[in-house]
Enzyme design. Structure first.
Site, PDB file in Angstrom:
ATOM      1  N   ASP A  39       0.708  -1.284  -0.074  1.00 38.57           N
ATOM      2  CA  ASP A  39       0.059  -0.049  -0.055  1.00 38.57           C
ATOM      3  C   ASP A  39       0.915   1.020  -0.268  1.00 38.57           C
ATOM      4  O   ASP A  39       0.629   2.100  -0.691  1.00 38.57           O
ATOM      5  CB  ASP A  39      -0.963  -0.065   1.168  1.00 38.57           C
ATOM      6  N   ASP A  40       2.020   1.053   0.785  1.00 39.39           N
ATOM      7  CA  ASP A  40       2.928   2.466   0.826  1.00 39.39           C
ATOM      8  C   ASP A  40       3.478   2.649  -0.499  1.00 39.39           C
ATOM      9  O   ASP A  40       3.485   3.925  -0.952  1.00 39.39           O
ATOM     10  CB  ASP A  40       3.962   2.051   1.686  1.00 39.39           C
ATOM     11  N   SER A  87     -14.291   7.702  -2.108  1.00 39.36           N
ATOM     12  CA  SER A  87     -12.834   7.356  -1.326  1.00 39.36           C
ATOM     13  C   SER A  87     -12.712   8.567  -0.354  1.00 39.36           C
ATOM     14  O   SER A  87     -13.626   9.325  -0.253  1.00 39.36           O
ATOM     15  CB  SER A  87     -11.923   7.586  -2.249  1.00 39.36           C
ATOM     16  N   LYS A 120     -10.425   4.867  11.116  1.00 39.70           N
ATOM     17  CA  LYS A 120     -10.728   4.430   9.658  1.00 39.70           C
ATOM     18  C   LYS A 120     -10.276   3.147   9.707  1.00 39.70           C
ATOM     19  O   LYS A 120      -9.143   2.471  10.067  1.00 39.70           O
ATOM     20  CB  LYS A 120      -9.482   5.398   8.908  1.00 39.70           C
ATOM     21  N   GLU A 175     -17.979  -0.428   7.209  1.00 40.91           N
ATOM     22  CA  GLU A 175     -16.898  -0.999   6.720  1.00 40.91           C
ATOM     23  C   GLU A 175     -16.928  -2.621   7.347  1.00 40.91           C
ATOM     24  O   GLU A 175     -17.108  -2.522   8.408  1.00 40.91           O
ATOM     25  CB  GLU A 175     -15.536  -0.354   7.551  1.00 40.91           C
ATOM     26  N   LYS A 303     -14.239  14.337  10.128  1.00 41.30           N
ATOM     27  CA  LYS A 303     -15.166  14.901   9.168  1.00 41.30           C
ATOM     28  C   LYS A 303     -16.055  16.050   9.870  1.00 41.30           C
ATOM     29  O   LYS A 303     -15.738  16.308  11.145  1.00 41.30           O
ATOM     30  CB  LYS A 303     -16.333  13.750   9.369  1.00 41.30           C
TER      31      LYS A 303
HETATM   32  N1  NAD Z   1      -1.545  -2.314  -2.956  1.00 42.63           N
HETATM   33  C1  NAD Z   1      -2.321  -2.001  -4.072  1.00 42.63           C
HETATM   34  O1  NAD Z   1      -1.729  -2.181  -4.979  1.00 42.63           O
HETATM   35  C2  NAD Z   1      -3.146  -0.936  -3.758  1.00 42.63           C
HETATM   36  C3  NAD Z   1      -4.009  -0.806  -4.956  1.00 42.63           C
HETATM   37  C4  NAD Z   1      -5.217   0.149  -4.748  1.00 42.63           C
HETATM   38  C5  NAD Z   1      -5.489   0.535  -3.537  1.00 42.63           C
HETATM   39  N2  NAD Z   1      -4.622   0.268  -2.490  1.00 42.63           N
HETATM   40  C6  NAD Z   1      -4.950   0.616  -1.199  1.00 42.63           C
HETATM   41  O2  NAD Z   1      -6.439   0.948  -0.735  1.00 42.63           O
HETATM   42  C7  NAD Z   1      -6.554   2.466  -0.317  1.00 42.63           C
HETATM   43  C8  NAD Z   1      -7.330   3.179  -1.122  1.00 42.63           C
HETATM   44  O3  NAD Z   1      -8.621   2.783  -1.057  1.00 42.63           O
HETATM   45  P1  NAD Z   1      -9.700   3.627  -1.221  1.00 42.63           P
HETATM   46  O4  NAD Z   1     -10.011   4.221  -2.387  1.00 42.63           O
HETATM   47  O5  NAD Z   1     -10.883   2.623  -0.834  1.00 42.63           O
HETATM   48  O6  NAD Z   1      -9.589   4.736   0.030  1.00 42.63           O
HETATM   49  P2  NAD Z   1      -9.666   4.507   1.365  1.00 42.63           P
HETATM   50  O7  NAD Z   1     -10.062   3.156   1.680  1.00 42.63           O
HETATM   51  O8  NAD Z   1      -8.141   4.983   1.967  1.00 42.63           O
HETATM   52  O9  NAD Z   1     -10.783   5.363   2.027  1.00 42.63           O
HETATM   53  C9  NAD Z   1     -12.045   5.322   1.819  1.00 42.63           C
HETATM   54  C10 NAD Z   1     -12.815   4.239   2.358  1.00 42.63           C
HETATM   55  O10 NAD Z   1     -12.496   4.295   3.920  1.00 42.63           O
HETATM   56  C11 NAD Z   1     -13.596   3.397   4.355  1.00 42.63           C
HETATM   57  N3  NAD Z   1     -13.722   3.680   6.145  1.00 42.63           N
HETATM   58  C12 NAD Z   1     -13.400   3.187   7.083  1.00 42.63           C
HETATM   59  N4  NAD Z   1     -13.513   3.840   8.088  1.00 42.63           N
HETATM   60  C13 NAD Z   1     -14.242   4.979   7.830  1.00 42.63           C
HETATM   61  C14 NAD Z   1     -14.963   6.100   8.462  1.00 42.63           C
HETATM   62  N5  NAD Z   1     -14.841   5.821   9.694  1.00 42.63           N
HETATM   63  N6  NAD Z   1     -15.776   6.788   7.749  1.00 42.63           N
HETATM   64  C15 NAD Z   1     -15.328   6.951   6.489  1.00 42.63           C
HETATM   65  N7  NAD Z   1     -14.980   5.784   5.702  1.00 42.63           N
HETATM   66  C16 NAD Z   1     -14.510   4.872   6.473  1.00 42.63           C
HETATM   67  C17 NAD Z   1     -14.482   3.401   3.619  1.00 42.63           C
HETATM   68  O11 NAD Z   1     -14.722   2.087   3.280  1.00 42.63           O
HETATM   69  C18 NAD Z   1     -14.225   4.367   2.411  1.00 42.63           C
HETATM   70  O12 NAD Z   1     -14.798   3.957   1.191  1.00 42.63           O
HETATM   71  C19 NAD Z   1      -5.280   2.954  -0.241  1.00 42.63           C
HETATM   72  O13 NAD Z   1      -4.770   2.621   1.319  1.00 42.63           O
HETATM   73  C20 NAD Z   1      -4.279   2.221  -1.043  1.00 42.63           C
HETATM   74  O14 NAD Z   1      -2.971   1.837  -0.380  1.00 42.63           O
HETATM   75  C21 NAD Z   1      -3.479  -0.526  -2.683  1.00 42.63           C
END
Ligand code: NAD
Ligand code: ZN
Length: 696
Positions: A39-40, A87, A120, A175, A303
């Site tokens: 992820d990093d 997101s 989160k 979640e 938020k």
């Molecule tokens: N390793 C990889 O190849 C790869 C590829 C794609 C994405 N990722 C990882 O996925 C993440 C990105 O995913 P994303 O676009 O879903 O965004 P995100 O997961 O970083 O943020 C949005 C999500 O957070 C969640 N969430 C959890 N607690 C919450 C709260 N209290 N209030 C609101 N939302 C909450 C919700 O599901 C929301 O959809 C990144 O951390 C990235 O590193 C990794």
């Protein structure tokens, strides 16, 4: 806008290549969860893309992953969301958070009316539809516009009740995750059914939510963070009007009153704060306690709490402008296994260790990671040359989570399992999950005895490593108890000096008076170190009581779960003959219990009242740095013993549940952390005064 590092492409060709790399990784991540990037690394690439697009708007591709939910890679589904499921933008430090807040204030033309902060949770989002109070449909986030119907999972998700306490039509978003306990259970079940284990809880949650037709059920958990009127509810019905006027905090309360579990129901809770300075305190507290949590969180969501502020700020195509994720440093990274080495530990167990291409994980260079056991190597199907995910979290030794099989080149080679004990060259008992030298503790008796005579255990002065080696080689010492029946002749032979032998005999005599916790620790029971030994000794009081304890009684000790209790039982059975010999040699002191000041002749309850009157009753105390003043002579273990004599609990790391930090000279990060958490910090001298009556 964030300050965390980014991999910014140098030119348009590099930019286009990075776009492809991000798309491929995200497709794998949201597909079967096998992304080649951690992820990093992924996040750094994404930030690099965003920075490049800012600087060269003309070069940006039209459907850039930076502007899309799930980088545009997650498939959609048959169900169109009532409102897009977005997101979140990320920040990585307080500066980033303040800049985000300033941007929001500019947009609103004033300061926001308070914030809601909550964990989160690191899982995946679902929308749950309730009709007339009944849970009727579950939908994944998908591409944010449409999602997949996963209603088959209804009934398997803790925290999402099938009926609400009121017959409302609402949409709940939350979640889906597996708690650590559910994750372990899930992998136990998977192994039982001969299926590959999940590499992490997020992955397990995603796979489980979408799976149908499995012969087994894996329970999931949900923590809600959004409450909307049901898609079919008329705008002007009483419930919709009620919800529209509520703050985010109040919506969470409302969900709770309907029987839905929310982010506020996690152990870290959620909080309403007036400003971002107050948000910072909450973030520091949660970050400090993150490792101890029973489920994975990867940051804090901040938020704007007020519905007016949310409406005025609005949302972009990818994320709302009124909320932001404050991300914690990643504790998992990918790197390559270069080699695997084996060693036999103090208790005779074989410990495989992976040598890694060094990788920075949350600020520490990790070059080795434990592989636990041969069974684990087989279960994970690990090879030399594999790219693996390594996790380093809190005080836990870094360990290999699993291979990234998508990155195999075919050049990987199997990991050879040892045929002889790496310690003594003898036979290995491979009948259990963890392999062991058939000689058990005797395989490295010298090290066991050295440990036992150490300052924090029996503290026998004069018995240095050379003498121990000699005593073991002579056959004078075959276990820890033999130390107490050493003869003058044996010691003269080992030391070559009558004078030294006599001195050691005096020290051995003194060691018979050591309290239970030290003798217990000296036994070298697997899975117990100094603090666990103190807890066990304090709980049971005598060696006989420890030996009489069954698996249930052992679990009354803080930090002992069913697995540890079973291990303790087995160890105690194995060590029984040594314990008998110790008692016969006169080594059987009880553990001094905290001295109570109960008046003589007081009634039966007085003991407890008096325990509360101890100066450190109910307090968790951590000591750090070098001790001075009246404490100067005490080892760290000695200070911990003192804390417990005075009724406290000795801790090893600072968290928000720490009551007091004793900070000696040279105190470093623990002191900083205590100060940021508002934990009281005292100097050794002041602490000595607090517990003066217990110093002796
Ligand atoms: N390793 C990889 O190849 C790869 C590829 C794609 C994405 N990722 C990882 O996925 C993440 C990105 O995913 P994303 O676009 O879903 O965004 P995100 O997961 O970083 O943020 C949005 C999500 O957070 C969640 N969430 C959890 N607690 C919450 C709260 N209290 N209030 C609101 N939302 C909450 C919700 O599901 C929301 O959809 C990144 O951390 C990235 O590193 C990794
Ligand atoms: Zn051996």
């Amino acid at each position: 806008m964030e300050t965390a590092s980014a991999d910014v492409p140098a030119d348009r060709a590099a930019y286009l290549a990075a776009v492809e790399q991000v798309r491929a990784a995200a497709a794998a991540y949201y597909g079967d969860g096998t992304s080649a990037l951690d992820d990093d690394t992924f996040d750094r690439l994404m930030r690099g893309l965003a920075a490049y697009e800012d600087a060269h708007p003309g070069d940006a591709v039209a459907d850039s992953p930076t502007g899309l939910v799930a980088a545009g890679a997650a498939g959609g589904g048959d169900v169109t969301h009532s409102v897009p499921m977005l997101s979140l933008d990320n920040v990585f430090d307080q500066d980033g958070l303040e800049r985000w807040g300033a941007g929001l204030a500019r947009r609103l033309g004033r300061e926001p009316q308070g914030y809601h902060v909550g964990p989160k949770i690191d899982g995946l989002a679902v929308a749950a539809y309730y009709t007339g109070g009944k849970l009727t449909r579950l939908v994944t986030r998908g591409n944010g516009i449409t999602g997949e119907d996963v209603s088959h999972a209804i009934g398997t998700v803790d925290g999402l009740p099938e009926s609400l306490r009121e017959p409302l039509s609402i949409e709940v978003r939350g979640e889906i995750v597996l708690t650590n306990e559910q994750f372990e259970e899930a992998n136990r079940i998977r192994a039982e059914y001969g299926e590959p284990v999940f590499s992490n809880p997020r992955n397990a949650a995603a796979g489980t939510l979408r799976a149908t037709g499995r012969a087994y059920t894996i329970p999931l958990s949900c923590y809600a963070y959004t409450l909307l009127p049901g898609p079919d509810a008329p705008d002007d019905d009483a419930n919709s009007r009620d919800l529209a006027g509520r703050t985010h905090s109040s919506l969470m309360d409302r969900l709770g009153s309907l029987g839905v579990r929310t982010v506020a129901d996690t152990p870290v809770g959620a909080r309403t704060v007036a400003d971002l300075a107050a948000a910072r305190d909450y973030i520091a507290e949660v970050a400090a306690g993150r490792e101890a949590l029973p489920l994975g969180i990867d940051g804090i969501v901040v938020k704007a709490d007020h519905p007016e502020d949310q409406a005025a700020a609005g949302a972009g195509s990818r994320a709302p402008r009124w909320a932001v994720a404050y991300k914690f440093p990643a504790v998992e990274k990918t790197t390559r296994i270069v080699a695997v080495t084996w060693a036999t530990g103090r208790t005779g167990f074989l410990a495989p260790r992976a040598q890694l291409e060094p990788v920075d994980i949350a600020g520490v260079t990790v070059a080795f990671a434990t592989l636990h056991s041969p069974g684990m190597i087989t279960k994970l199907d690990l090879h030399i040359g594999d790219t693996v995910t390594v996790r380093r979290a809190g005080d836990v030794i870094p360990y290999v989570v699993g291979p990234v099989t998508a990155l195999r080149t075919g050049a990987e080679t199997p990991i050879a399992l040892p045929e002889q004990c790496p310690g003594c060259g003898g036979e290995i008992d491979s009948s259990q999950e963890r392999w062991r030298c058939v000689r058990g503790r005797a395989c490295d008796l010298t090290r066991s005895v050295e440990y036992a005579v150490g300052r924090d255990q029996l503290d026998i002065e004069g018995l240095g490593p050379k003498i121990v080696v000699r005593l073991v080689a002579d056959g004078a010492v075959a276990d820890v108890a033999d130390l107490f029946t050493l003869t003058r002749e044996q010691l003269v032979a080992a030391t070559g000096s009558e004078k030294n032998a006599d001195k050691i005999l005096v020290h051995i005599e003194a060691a018979k008076e050591r309290p239970l916790n030290r003798v217990f620790c000296a036994l070298g029971v697997r899975g117990t170190g100094r603090s666990m030994s103190r807890r066990i000794a304090r709980h049971f009081g005598t060696m006989a009581a420890i030996q009489a304890a069954d698996i249930v009684a052992l679990q009354e000790v803080e930090g002992v779960g069913p697995e540890k209790a079973a291990m303790l039982l087995a160890e105690l059975a194995e060590l029984a003959p040594v314990i008998v010999k110790l008692a016969a040699a006169g080594v059987d002191r009880p553990e001094p219990q905290p001295v109570t000041t109960a008046p003589v002749g007081a009634d039966a309850d007085a003991g407890e009242d008096a325990a509360e009157a101890l100066p450190l009753a109910g307090m968790t105390v951590v000591a750090t740095g070098s001790m001075t003043g009246p404490l100067a002579e005490l080892s760290r273990n000695g200070v911990n013993e003192l804390i417990e004599r005075a009724g406290g609990r000795a801790g090893s790391s600072v968290s928000k549940s720490t009551s007091l930090l004793v900070a000696g000279a040279g105190a470093g990060s623990k002191k900083t952390k205590a100060e940021s958490l508002g934990v009281r910090v005292v100097e050794p001298e002041e602490f000595a005064e607090m517990v003066a009556a217990y110093l002796a």
